[in-house]
Design a protein around this motif. Structure first.
Motif, short mmCIF file in Angstrom:
data_model
loop_
_atom_site.label_atom_id
_atom_site.label_comp_id
_atom_site.label_asym_id
_atom_site.label_seq_id
_atom_site.Cartn_x
_atom_site.Cartn_y
_atom_site.Cartn_z
N GLN A 1 97.69 -90.06 -46.24
CA GLN A 1 98.40 -91.32 -46.57
C GLN A 1 99.30 -91.04 -47.84
OE1 GLN A 1 96.12 -95.54 -47.33
NE2 GLN A 1 95.68 -94.35 -49.04
N TYR A 2 98.73 -90.34 -48.63
CA TYR A 2 99.68 -90.30 -49.97
C TYR A 2 100.85 -89.35 -49.84
CZ TYR A 2 96.53 -93.10 -52.72
OH TYR A 2 95.85 -94.17 -53.20
N LEU A 3 100.64 -88.37 -48.79
CA LEU A 3 101.69 -87.34 -48.78
C LEU A 3 102.59 -87.36 -47.60
CD1 LEU A 3 99.54 -84.37 -50.20
CD2 LEU A 3 101.32 -85.49 -51.32
N GLY A 4 102.31 -88.43 -46.98
CA GLY A 4 103.22 -88.74 -45.66
C GLY A 4 104.60 -89.06 -45.95
N PRO A 5 104.70 -89.83 -47.00
CA PRO A 5 106.02 -90.15 -47.26
C PRO A 5 106.87 -88.89 -47.85
CG PRO A 5 104.73 -91.61 -48.33
CD PRO A 5 103.91 -90.61 -47.68
N ARG A 6 106.04 -87.84 -48.20
CA ARG A 6 106.78 -86.45 -48.72
C ARG A 6 106.88 -85.54 -47.60
NH1 ARG A 6 107.90 -82.23 -49.98
NH2 ARG A 6 107.43 -80.97 -51.74
N ARG A 7 106.63 -86.10 -46.23
CA ARG A 7 106.61 -85.20 -45.00
C ARG A 7 105.75 -84.18 -44.98
NH1 ARG A 7 108.51 -88.16 -42.00
NH2 ARG A 7 108.24 -86.66 -40.36
N ILE A 8 104.55 -84.43 -45.80
CA ILE A 8 103.59 -83.25 -45.81
C ILE A 8 102.40 -83.86 -44.99
CG2 ILE A 8 101.74 -81.81 -47.06
CD1 ILE A 8 103.82 -82.00 -49.29
N ARG A 9 102.13 -83.12 -43.85
CA ARG A 9 100.94 -83.56 -42.84
C ARG A 9 99.77 -82.80 -43.35
NH1 ARG A 9 101.96 -80.41 -38.23
NH2 ARG A 9 103.75 -79.34 -39.24
N VAL A 10 98.57 -83.43 -43.13
CA VAL A 10 97.41 -82.98 -43.65
C VAL A 10 96.17 -83.07 -42.43
CG1 VAL A 10 95.58 -82.79 -45.41
CG2 VAL A 10 97.97 -83.74 -46.08
N ASN A 11 95.78 -82.24 -41.75
CA ASN A 11 94.91 -82.35 -40.70
C ASN A 11 93.78 -81.21 -40.96
OD1 ASN A 11 96.33 -84.17 -38.83
ND2 ASN A 11 98.08 -82.68 -39.25
N ALA A 12 92.69 -81.49 -40.16
CA ALA A 12 91.64 -80.57 -40.34
C ALA A 12 91.45 -80.13 -38.75
CB ALA A 12 90.17 -81.46 -40.76
N VAL A 13 90.79 -78.86 -38.79
CA VAL A 13 90.42 -78.23 -37.36
C VAL A 13 88.62 -78.19 -37.52
CG1 VAL A 13 89.95 -76.17 -36.22
CG2 VAL A 13 92.38 -76.75 -36.81
N SER A 14 88.19 -79.13 -36.52
CA SER A 14 86.67 -79.02 -36.84
C SER A 14 86.19 -78.04 -35.65
CB SER A 14 86.17 -80.54 -36.40
OG SER A 14 84.81 -80.62 -36.42
N ALA A 15 85.63 -76.99 -36.32
CA ALA A 15 85.31 -75.76 -35.34
C ALA A 15 83.93 -75.94 -34.95
CB ALA A 15 85.70 -74.50 -36.29
N GLY A 16 83.69 -75.28 -33.93
CA GLY A 16 82.11 -74.91 -33.74
C GLY A 16 81.86 -74.10 -34.37
N PRO A 17 80.40 -73.72 -34.32
CA PRO A 17 79.75 -72.70 -35.05
C PRO A 17 80.23 -71.19 -34.81
CG PRO A 17 78.18 -73.21 -33.49
CD PRO A 17 79.35 -74.23 -33.39
N VAL A 18 80.47 -70.46 -35.77
CA VAL A 18 80.98 -68.98 -35.56
C VAL A 18 80.16 -68.14 -36.70
CG1 VAL A 18 82.89 -67.56 -35.95
CG2 VAL A 18 83.49 -69.78 -34.89
N TYR A 19 79.76 -67.05 -36.35
CA TYR A 19 79.02 -66.28 -37.39
C TYR A 19 80.04 -65.75 -38.36
CZ TYR A 19 75.39 -66.17 -33.61
OH TYR A 19 74.24 -66.66 -32.97
N THR A 20 79.67 -66.10 -39.66
CA THR A 20 80.70 -65.84 -40.54
C THR A 20 79.48 -65.59 -41.63
OG1 THR A 20 80.84 -67.72 -41.49
CG2 THR A 20 82.69 -67.18 -39.91
N THR A 21 80.05 -65.12 -42.91
CA THR A 21 79.29 -64.81 -44.07
C THR A 21 78.46 -66.31 -44.57
OG1 THR A 21 80.58 -63.22 -44.88
CG2 THR A 21 78.97 -63.77 -46.43
N SER A 22 79.24 -67.22 -44.66
CA SER A 22 78.74 -68.53 -45.08
C SER A 22 77.91 -69.14 -44.08
CB SER A 22 80.00 -69.52 -45.12
OG SER A 22 80.92 -69.34 -46.16
N ALA A 23 78.18 -68.98 -42.72
CA ALA A 23 77.34 -69.56 -41.80
C ALA A 23 75.99 -68.93 -41.79
CB ALA A 23 77.84 -69.43 -40.57
N LYS A 24 75.72 -67.61 -41.81
CA LYS A 24 74.49 -66.89 -42.25
C LYS A 24 73.71 -67.31 -43.37
CE LYS A 24 76.55 -62.73 -39.65
NZ LYS A 24 77.21 -61.59 -39.94
N GLY A 25 74.50 -67.97 -44.28
CA GLY A 25 73.77 -68.34 -45.42
C GLY A 25 73.00 -69.88 -45.17
N ILE A 26 73.52 -70.41 -44.00
CA ILE A 26 72.88 -71.78 -43.89
C ILE A 26 71.46 -71.51 -42.89
CG2 ILE A 26 73.20 -74.00 -42.76
CD1 ILE A 26 76.27 -73.36 -43.10
N PRO A 27 70.39 -71.80 -43.47
CA PRO A 27 69.15 -71.64 -42.95
C PRO A 27 69.18 -72.53 -41.63
CG PRO A 27 68.74 -72.05 -45.16
CD PRO A 27 70.25 -72.38 -44.79
#
Ligand SMILES: NC(=O)c1ccc[n+]([C@@H]2O[C@H](COP(=O)([O-])OP(=O)(O)OC[C@H]3O[C@@H](n4cnc5c(N)ncnc54)[C@H](O)[C@@H]3O)[C@@H](O)[C@H]2O)c1
Length: 266
Positions: free
Chosen positions: A173-199
């Motif tokens: 909303q705030y950066l649209g006028p500055r032509r900056i797009r902001v989006n998220a990629v919502s990923a499925g579960p992938v074995y990574t260091t962080s993921a392994k830390g989630i019981p």
């Protein structure tokens, strides 16, 4: 080459299994000039991982819990006269007491740390680096895990992802006028260091593999890298505040694949 002539800053590369690594590798393959950030003790691992990229990117310091680091990062990029066309936010952390079933007893300090590192940092990163983005605009992509429902054990990281999704919309909303797009990629579960830390994380890949219409391989981060690059590219010029699911379609269905009569997978 989708990112030819573009410079992209990627945060959160730790090991070759890191989702931001998949984004960095794909960005390079698509012609981008990539620069990484890392911090503290993680720096050594990031260095080793960066050596797998060609060319090996520069690594600049950024600990998102240190306010000064943001200004110093922007200053360093400015000194190098580096503009940024794209930013990948791939940073997340929650203390053990904020995960794994501790939800009801999590103290504010632990929840606050998760929210700061995993959600507020996106706002800080984008605000600090906005002056380096050309007047023509740029693209910011963060890495999300579906926050539309509660997950077993994900606890305050789940709340942080809900906050992150909201931060995406407000930044859009705030950066649209500055032509900056902001989006998220919502990923499925992938074995990574962080993921392994989630019981309990280890149960997620199997559920996604079974239920996602396209199936899901928790050892393959390429789909996340590709979607991130697509959003960084000029091929989503009118998309912002969006959450793009890269989860084999898991979020869209309510029952297990193969459970309906006449299912072609049967
Ligand atoms: N692995 C998954 O299943 C999955 C699914 C969806 C989204 N994500 C998201 O992808 C992103 C990358 O995580 P990953 O799973 O690749 O794991 P990872 O452990 O490889 O990456 C997490 C990164 O966060 C960084 N980090 C933590 N605290 C930091 C701090 N104070 N300052 C700067 N950096 C800090 C770590 O150094 C690391 O590089 C995270 O936002 C994560 O929530 C992961």
């Amino acid at each position: 080459m989708l990112l030819q002539g573009k410079r992209v800053l990627v945060t959160g590369v730790l090991t070759p299994s890191s989702l931001p690594f998949a984004a960095a590798r794909q960005a390079q393959q698509d012609g981008a000039d990539v620069v990484l950030t890392s911090f503290g003790r993680a720096l050594r691992l990031t260095e080793r991982t960066a050596a797998r990229l060609s060319p090996k990117p520069a690594i600049l310091e950024l600990d998102v819990t240190r306010d000064d680091d943001f200004a110093e990062l922007a200053g360093e990029l400015k000194r190098r006269e580096w503009q940024l066309d794209g930013i990948v936010h791939g940073v997340a952390f929650a203390p053990a007491e904020a995960l794994g079933g501790a939800f009801l007893g999590t103290p504010w300090e632990a929840a606050a740390m998760a929210l700061r590192i995993s959600a507020y940092s996106l706002k800080q990163l984008v605000v600090a680096l906005e002056p380096l983005i050309p007047a023509a605009g740029g693209s910011v992509v963060t890495l999300d895990f579906d926050a539309s429902q509660a997950w077993p054990g994900y606890d305050w990281m789940g709340v942080s992802k809900a906050a992150l999704e909201s931060v995406v919309r407000y930044l859009a909303q705030y950066l649209g006028p500055r032509r900056i797009r902001v989006n998220a990629v919502s990923a499925g579960p992938v074995y990574t260091t962080s993921a392994k830390g989630i019981p309990g994380f280890s149960t997620f890949p199997e559920i996604f593999a079974k239920q996602a219409p396209l199936g899901w391989d928790a050892r393959d981060s390429d789909p996340v890298g590709k979607a991130t690059v697509a959003l960084l590219s000029d091929y989503f010029p009118a998309t912002t505040g969006e959450i793009v699911h890269v989860d084999g379609g898991y979020h869209a269905v309510g029952a297990a694949r193969g459970s309906a009569a006449g299912d072609p997978a049967e």
